[in-house]
Scaffold this motif. Sequence first.
Motif, mmCIF file in Angstrom:
data_model
loop_
_atom_site.group_PDB
_atom_site.id
_atom_site.type_symbol
_atom_site.label_atom_id
_atom_site.label_comp_id
_atom_site.label_asym_id
_atom_site.label_seq_id
_atom_site.Cartn_x
_atom_site.Cartn_y
_atom_site.Cartn_z
ATOM 1 N N GLU A 6 0.838 -1.205 0.000
ATOM 2 C CA GLU A 6 0.000 0.000 0.000
ATOM 3 C C GLU A 6 0.871 1.253 0.000
ATOM 4 O O GLU A 6 1.825 1.369 0.752
ATOM 5 C CB GLU A 6 -0.938 0.003 1.212
ATOM 6 C CG GLU A 6 -1.966 -1.112 1.155
ATOM 7 C CD GLU A 6 -3.215 -0.826 1.984
ATOM 8 O OE1 GLU A 6 -3.429 0.345 2.370
ATOM 9 O OE2 GLU A 6 -3.986 -1.777 2.222
ATOM 10 N N GLY A 7 0.533 2.185 -0.874
ATOM 11 C CA GLY A 7 1.290 3.422 -1.010
ATOM 12 C C GLY A 7 2.505 3.312 -1.901
ATOM 13 O O GLY A 7 3.233 4.300 -2.071
ATOM 14 N N ARG A 8 2.707 2.136 -2.542
ATOM 15 C CA ARG A 8 3.918 1.952 -3.352
ATOM 16 C C ARG A 8 3.642 1.436 -4.760
ATOM 17 O O ARG A 8 4.586 1.243 -5.525
ATOM 18 C CB ARG A 8 4.878 0.994 -2.638
ATOM 19 C CG ARG A 8 5.332 1.478 -1.278
ATOM 20 C CD ARG A 8 6.499 0.681 -0.751
ATOM 21 N NE ARG A 8 6.181 -0.728 -0.559
ATOM 22 C CZ ARG A 8 5.610 -1.241 0.540
ATOM 23 N NH1 ARG A 8 5.265 -0.432 1.526
ATOM 24 N NH2 ARG A 8 5.375 -2.530 0.651
ATOM 25 N N TRP A 9 2.402 1.232 -5.149
ATOM 26 C CA TRP A 9 2.130 0.694 -6.484
ATOM 27 C C TRP A 9 2.334 1.777 -7.537
ATOM 28 O O TRP A 9 1.831 2.887 -7.423
ATOM 29 C CB TRP A 9 0.704 0.145 -6.554
ATOM 30 C CG TRP A 9 0.555 -1.082 -5.708
ATOM 31 C CD1 TRP A 9 0.004 -1.155 -4.464
ATOM 32 C CD2 TRP A 9 0.999 -2.401 -6.036
ATOM 33 N NE1 TRP A 9 0.077 -2.442 -3.990
ATOM 34 C CE2 TRP A 9 0.684 -3.236 -4.937
ATOM 35 C CE3 TRP A 9 1.634 -2.956 -7.151
ATOM 36 C CZ2 TRP A 9 0.983 -4.601 -4.921
ATOM 37 C CZ3 TRP A 9 1.930 -4.308 -7.140
ATOM 38 C CH2 TRP A 9 1.606 -5.113 -6.038
ATOM 39 N N GLY A 10 3.099 1.429 -8.583
ATOM 40 C CA GLY A 10 3.382 2.382 -9.648
ATOM 41 C C GLY A 10 2.238 2.533 -10.625
ATOM 42 O O GLY A 10 2.033 3.609 -11.199
ATOM 43 N N THR A 11 1.479 1.444 -10.844
ATOM 44 C CA THR A 11 0.326 1.465 -11.737
ATOM 45 C C THR A 11 -0.773 0.618 -11.115
ATOM 46 O O THR A 11 -0.498 -0.449 -10.560
ATOM 47 C CB THR A 11 0.666 0.882 -13.126
ATOM 48 O OG1 THR A 11 1.758 1.607 -13.687
ATOM 49 C CG2 THR A 11 -0.525 0.967 -14.072
ATOM 50 N N ALA A 12 -2.005 1.092 -11.225
ATOM 51 C CA ALA A 12 -3.176 0.289 -10.867
ATOM 52 C C ALA A 12 -4.077 0.210 -12.087
ATOM 53 O O ALA A 12 -4.187 1.170 -12.860
ATOM 54 C CB ALA A 12 -3.927 0.896 -9.689
ATOM 55 N N LEU A 13 -4.707 -0.944 -12.266
ATOM 56 C CA LEU A 13 -5.586 -1.184 -13.404
ATOM 57 C C LEU A 13 -7.005 -1.452 -12.925
ATOM 58 O O LEU A 13 -7.211 -2.256 -12.000
ATOM 59 C CB LEU A 13 -5.089 -2.387 -14.215
ATOM 60 C CG LEU A 13 -3.643 -2.334 -14.720
ATOM 61 C CD1 LEU A 13 -3.302 -3.632 -15.450
ATOM 62 C CD2 LEU A 13 -3.416 -1.125 -15.610
ATOM 63 N N LEU A 14 -7.965 -0.777 -13.555
ATOM 64 C CA LEU A 14 -9.393 -1.059 -13.374
ATOM 65 C C LEU A 14 -9.958 -1.289 -14.780
ATOM 66 O O LEU A 14 -10.473 -0.370 -15.419
ATOM 67 C CB LEU A 14 -10.096 0.111 -12.684
ATOM 68 C CG LEU A 14 -9.818 0.296 -11.184
ATOM 69 C CD1 LEU A 14 -10.334 1.635 -10.708
ATOM 70 C CD2 LEU A 14 -10.426 -0.850 -10.366
ATOM 71 N N LEU A 45 0.261 5.769 -11.667
ATOM 72 C CA LEU A 45 -0.646 5.908 -12.790
ATOM 73 C C LEU A 45 -1.797 4.923 -12.634
ATOM 74 O O LEU A 45 -1.581 3.729 -12.404
ATOM 75 C CB LEU A 45 0.099 5.608 -14.094
ATOM 76 C CG LEU A 45 -0.671 5.857 -15.395
ATOM 77 C CD1 LEU A 45 -0.807 7.358 -15.652
ATOM 78 C CD2 LEU A 45 0.043 5.185 -16.569
ATOM 79 N N LEU A 46 -3.028 5.426 -12.769
ATOM 80 C CA LEU A 46 -4.223 4.586 -12.761
ATOM 81 C C LEU A 46 -4.772 4.517 -14.176
ATOM 82 O O LEU A 46 -4.960 5.562 -14.816
ATOM 83 C CB LEU A 46 -5.270 5.168 -11.815
ATOM 84 C CG LEU A 46 -6.672 4.545 -11.867
ATOM 85 C CD1 LEU A 46 -6.647 3.075 -11.477
ATOM 86 C CD2 LEU A 46 -7.632 5.332 -10.982
ATOM 87 N N VAL A 47 -5.044 3.305 -14.667
ATOM 88 C CA VAL A 47 -5.651 3.138 -15.987
ATOM 89 C C VAL A 47 -7.024 2.513 -15.789
ATOM 90 O O VAL A 47 -7.154 1.448 -15.174
ATOM 91 C CB VAL A 47 -4.789 2.256 -16.912
ATOM 92 C CG1 VAL A 47 -5.443 2.172 -18.296
ATOM 93 C CG2 VAL A 47 -3.379 2.826 -17.035
ATOM 94 N N VAL A 48 -8.045 3.187 -16.316
ATOM 95 C CA VAL A 48 -9.429 2.768 -16.160
ATOM 96 C C VAL A 48 -10.043 2.544 -17.532
ATOM 97 O O VAL A 48 -9.862 3.368 -18.441
ATOM 98 C CB VAL A 48 -10.258 3.838 -15.410
ATOM 99 C CG1 VAL A 48 -11.693 3.362 -15.215
ATOM 100 C CG2 VAL A 48 -9.615 4.183 -14.063
ATOM 101 N N GLU A 49 -10.777 1.438 -17.676
ATOM 102 C CA GLU A 49 -11.591 1.235 -18.863
ATOM 103 C C GLU A 49 -13.008 1.707 -18.562
ATOM 104 O O GLU A 49 -13.646 1.215 -17.629
ATOM 105 C CB GLU A 49 -11.599 -0.228 -19.275
ATOM 106 C CG GLU A 49 -12.406 -0.485 -20.534
ATOM 107 C CD GLU A 49 -12.323 -1.907 -21.045
ATOM 108 O OE1 GLU A 49 -13.062 -2.227 -22.003
ATOM 109 O OE2 GLU A 49 -11.531 -2.712 -20.491
ATOM 110 N N ALA A 50 -13.478 2.667 -19.344
ATOM 111 C CA ALA A 50 -14.815 3.236 -19.139
ATOM 112 C C ALA A 50 -15.837 2.489 -19.984
ATOM 113 O O ALA A 50 -15.499 1.823 -20.965
ATOM 114 C CB ALA A 50 -14.812 4.717 -19.500
ATOM 115 N N ALA A 51 -17.092 2.620 -19.601
ATOM 116 C CA ALA A 51 -18.176 2.056 -20.410
ATOM 117 C C ALA A 51 -18.227 2.762 -21.751
ATOM 118 O O ALA A 51 -17.901 3.951 -21.866
ATOM 119 C CB ALA A 51 -19.500 2.217 -19.679
ATOM 120 N N GLY A 52 -18.648 2.040 -22.780
ATOM 121 C CA GLY A 52 -18.725 2.624 -24.106
ATOM 122 C C GLY A 52 -19.801 3.677 -24.231
ATOM 123 O O GLY A 52 -19.674 4.623 -25.008
ATOM 124 N N ALA A 53 -20.869 3.553 -23.467
ATOM 125 C CA ALA A 53 -21.969 4.512 -23.510
ATOM 126 C C ALA A 53 -21.716 5.662 -22.544
ATOM 127 O O ALA A 53 -20.949 5.535 -21.586
ATOM 128 C CB ALA A 53 -23.277 3.815 -23.152
#
Length: 232
Positions: free
Chosen positions: A120-128, A155-163
């Motif tokens: 916790e507090g050390r992740w360079g990237t998180a994926l959703l 860096l956080l990378v998120v995939e959003a809904a298409g709509a």
Amino acid sequence: MPAHRAAAPWHAEPWHADPYVRALHAGHGPLFLRRADGWMLPLDVERWCADADAADRTVLRRCQGPILDIGCGPGRLVAALAIHGHPCLGIDVSQAAVDRTIREGGPALCRSVFDPLPGEGRWGTALLIDGNIGIGGDPRALLTRVAQLMAPDGLLVVEAAGADVDERVRVRVDDGRGEVGTAFPWARVGVRALLHHAHAVGWEPVEQWTARDRGFVSLRHAPPLPRSAAEH
């Protein structure tokens, strides 16, 4: 008990239930998220259980430092990262998903994002990815929790809904043949809603892109302003 656990909206049991587990074991659907009004969102189990595809690789190329895949499912992203030597971890509340991730060569834990986690507090990237901004049915609570997990420049990378959607619902996993799981909270947000919720809890956009009709946003969490600056 840590404060974030007391307020956590997530409940782990639904993803231990059968139709989801059976679909993971089979490697294919049909499988849906079903709202109370009968509307059903198809879940792309076949893609989840396959190797990372071209759209996934646009995400993986942007990863930096140790990578946390939140809601890793059967582990295609974690496995792809591990194969190329990237330090990574998948977490998922489904033991079946975690077991499959490990079989595919990716490190994984059966854990909710709202549980205490390694690093916790050390992740360079998180994926959703794959709609996982919906975890817990409250995007702002989830984004606040993810900020606690990240390194200061993470860096956080998120995939959003298409709509262009922004909804909080209760859903069940449904196999389309009469078998359903336990109801649980979920959320769906398109890019506009995602940016709105992210900004409200201190995330700023870095990049937006589309690959194979899937939309992605990367964000960084802005440090809080010093009190003197905030007062102006």
